[in-house]
Design an enzyme around this catalytic site. Structure first.
Site, PDB file in Angstrom:
ATOM      1  N   MET A 130      27.940  13.470  -8.713  1.00  0.00           N
ATOM      2  CA  MET A 130      29.051  13.302  -7.764  1.00  0.00           C
ATOM      3  C   MET A 130      29.336  14.642  -7.089  1.00  0.00           C
ATOM      4  O   MET A 130      29.517  15.658  -7.764  1.00  0.00           O
ATOM      5  CB  MET A 130      30.314  12.816  -8.483  1.00  0.00           C
ATOM      6  CG  MET A 130      30.247  11.403  -9.021  1.00  0.00           C
ATOM      7  SD  MET A 130      29.761  10.154  -7.815  1.00  0.00           S
ATOM      8  CE  MET A 130      31.089  10.266  -6.598  1.00  0.00           C
ATOM      9  N   MET A 166      34.984  -0.189  -8.173  1.00  0.00           N
ATOM     10  CA  MET A 166      36.134   0.571  -8.702  1.00  0.00           C
ATOM     11  C   MET A 166      37.168  -0.381  -9.277  1.00  0.00           C
ATOM     12  O   MET A 166      37.446  -1.424  -8.671  1.00  0.00           O
ATOM     13  CB  MET A 166      36.783   1.371  -7.573  1.00  0.00           C
ATOM     14  CG  MET A 166      35.836   2.304  -6.851  1.00  0.00           C
ATOM     15  SD  MET A 166      36.736   3.310  -5.660  1.00  0.00           S
ATOM     16  CE  MET A 166      35.363   4.105  -4.818  1.00  0.00           C
ATOM     17  N   MET A 219      32.459   2.589 -11.280  1.00  0.00           N
ATOM     18  CA  MET A 219      33.565   3.503 -11.585  1.00  0.00           C
ATOM     19  C   MET A 219      34.624   2.672 -12.288  1.00  0.00           C
ATOM     20  O   MET A 219      35.676   2.336 -11.726  1.00  0.00           O
ATOM     21  CB  MET A 219      34.091   4.124 -10.283  1.00  0.00           C
ATOM     22  CG  MET A 219      33.134   5.158  -9.707  1.00  0.00           C
ATOM     23  SD  MET A 219      33.396   5.469  -7.962  1.00  0.00           S
ATOM     24  CE  MET A 219      32.385   4.173  -7.285  1.00  0.00           C
ATOM     25  N   HIS A 242      27.112   1.555  -8.467  1.00  0.00           N
ATOM     26  CA  HIS A 242      27.783   2.712  -9.058  1.00  0.00           C
ATOM     27  C   HIS A 242      29.103   2.214  -9.647  1.00  0.00           C
ATOM     28  O   HIS A 242      30.041   1.920  -8.915  1.00  0.00           O
ATOM     29  CB  HIS A 242      27.986   3.750  -7.933  1.00  0.00           C
ATOM     30  CG  HIS A 242      28.816   4.930  -8.312  1.00  0.00           C
ATOM     31  ND1 HIS A 242      29.332   5.809  -7.370  1.00  0.00           N
ATOM     32  CD2 HIS A 242      29.221   5.408  -9.520  1.00  0.00           C
ATOM     33  CE1 HIS A 242      30.017   6.754  -7.980  1.00  0.00           C
ATOM     34  NE2 HIS A 242      29.971   6.532  -9.284  1.00  0.00           N
ATOM     35  N   HIS A 285      24.209   1.182  -1.537  1.00  0.00           N
ATOM     36  CA  HIS A 285      25.034   1.750  -2.605  1.00  0.00           C
ATOM     37  C   HIS A 285      26.350   0.960  -2.692  1.00  0.00           C
ATOM     38  O   HIS A 285      27.115   0.901  -1.723  1.00  0.00           O
ATOM     39  CB  HIS A 285      25.295   3.229  -2.300  1.00  0.00           C
ATOM     40  CG  HIS A 285      26.006   3.975  -3.368  1.00  0.00           C
ATOM     41  ND1 HIS A 285      25.377   4.479  -4.497  1.00  0.00           N
ATOM     42  CD2 HIS A 285      27.314   4.336  -3.493  1.00  0.00           C
ATOM     43  CE1 HIS A 285      26.250   5.104  -5.254  1.00  0.00           C
ATOM     44  NE2 HIS A 285      27.439   5.032  -4.671  1.00  0.00           N
ATOM     45  N   ASP A 319      26.264  11.996  -4.274  1.00  0.00           N
ATOM     46  CA  ASP A 319      27.217  11.054  -3.691  1.00  0.00           C
ATOM     47  C   ASP A 319      28.545  11.735  -3.391  1.00  0.00           C
ATOM     48  O   ASP A 319      29.230  12.206  -4.300  1.00  0.00           O
ATOM     49  CB  ASP A 319      27.417   9.919  -4.713  1.00  0.00           C
ATOM     50  CG  ASP A 319      28.329   8.809  -4.240  1.00  0.00           C
ATOM     51  OD1 ASP A 319      28.750   8.812  -3.077  1.00  0.00           O
ATOM     52  OD2 ASP A 319      28.608   7.915  -5.074  1.00  0.00           O
ATOM     53  N   SER A 335      26.711   3.821   1.527  1.00  0.00           N
ATOM     54  CA  SER A 335      27.713   3.197   0.662  1.00  0.00           C
ATOM     55  C   SER A 335      28.521   2.196   1.468  1.00  0.00           C
ATOM     56  O   SER A 335      29.175   2.565   2.455  1.00  0.00           O
ATOM     57  CB  SER A 335      28.653   4.252   0.087  1.00  0.00           C
ATOM     58  OG  SER A 335      29.784   3.598  -0.443  1.00  0.00           O
ATOM     59  N   ASP A 353      29.875   0.628  -4.458  1.00  0.00           N
ATOM     60  CA  ASP A 353      30.874   1.356  -5.243  1.00  0.00           C
ATOM     61  C   ASP A 353      31.867   0.389  -5.868  1.00  0.00           C
ATOM     62  O   ASP A 353      32.726  -0.169  -5.186  1.00  0.00           O
ATOM     63  CB  ASP A 353      31.615   2.347  -4.340  1.00  0.00           C
ATOM     64  CG  ASP A 353      30.766   3.568  -4.025  1.00  0.00           C
ATOM     65  OD1 ASP A 353      30.229   4.163  -4.969  1.00  0.00           O
ATOM     66  OD2 ASP A 353      30.638   3.914  -2.833  1.00  0.00           O
TER      67      ASP A 353
END
Ligand code: DX5
Ligand code: ZN
Length: 218
Positions: free
Chosen positions: A139, A38, A69, A67, A34, A177, A9, A36
């Site tokens: 998760m 957010m 979020m 991913h 990966h 993850d 990540s 992330d």
């Protein structure tokens, strides 16, 4: 059994030199990158968005595993796919009733799609969309930050998903993850996860290549 893949990540990377960081991951044996994403609403942290994915696309041939979020992921999944994401995963907790249609949007935009569940969401809740998923992300920490402690109970979700795939003839990948280290990777692989995300374990290590092979059990 599927071969284990490692998805470091970039949340734990140095954002001021993201291109070099991604190239280093590639040289060290990573299988996916990966990303992330957010939004400061779905989780209490803000990272990066579509432009970062577009720019990383130019730096690596590795699949970009995004991913999300974020709230209302249905508004953005098409743009992430267009920016070069190979896989886009969205949270059950963010989508609710729109999970199925959001997965379909991702697929229609040309990327692989996946559902994500938080540690306190039983995997049974997403049973109806599993036939649509290329990957399911379990998760093993509550999303928002890297460097948290692995929650062992979440392996129940991994086991459920592995059994469900076998019983229904499905071949989705199972990604895990949060808090993954060479110390717990064996347990995680045994439970049935075949894509392991690791942020701090990879980026804090003096030897990234050694950590990536240790996570694979090699
Ligand atoms: C948490 C993120 C994870 C995180 C993993 O919200 O989804 O991908 O970066 O980091 P570690 O491996 O440090 O727990
Ligand atoms: Zn993640």
């Amino acid at each position: 059994m599927k071969e284990t893949k490692i998805a470091p990540s970039v949340l734990s990377a140095d954002f001021s030199k993201m291109g070099e960081e991604v190239k280093s991951l590639e040289a060290c044996g990573a299988d996916l990158v990966h990303c992330d994403v957010m939004d400061g609403v779905f989780v209490n942290n803000i990272t990066f968005g579509i432009k970062m994915v577009e720019d990383l696309r130019k730096c690596t041939a590795l699949p970009l595993d995004c991913h999300l979020m974020i709230v209302h992921p249905e508004k953005y999944v098409g743009r992430f796919a267009k920016a070069g994401a190979d896989i886009v995963t969205v949270h059950y907790e963010a989508c609710g009733e729109t999970l199925k249609s959001t997965l379909e949007l991702i697929r229609a935009a040309g990327a692989k799609c996946g559902a994500v569940i938080n540690p306190d969401t039983p995997a049974e809740k997403i049973a109806d969309v599993l036939p649509l998923c290329d990957m399911v992300l379990v998760m093993s920490v509550f999303p928002g930050f890297g460097g948290q402690k692995f929650i062992g109970e979440t392996l129940e979700n991994v086991r459920f998903l592995r059994n469900f795939a076998a019983e229904h003839g499905l071949s989705y990948d199972i990604e895990i993850d949060g808090g993954i280290t060479p110390e717990n990777a064996g347990r995680v692989r045994e439970a049935g996860a075949n894509v392991l995300v690791a942020g701090s374990a990879v980026f804090r290590a003096p030897d990234r290549r050694a950590v990536i092979s240790a996570l694979k059990g090699k």
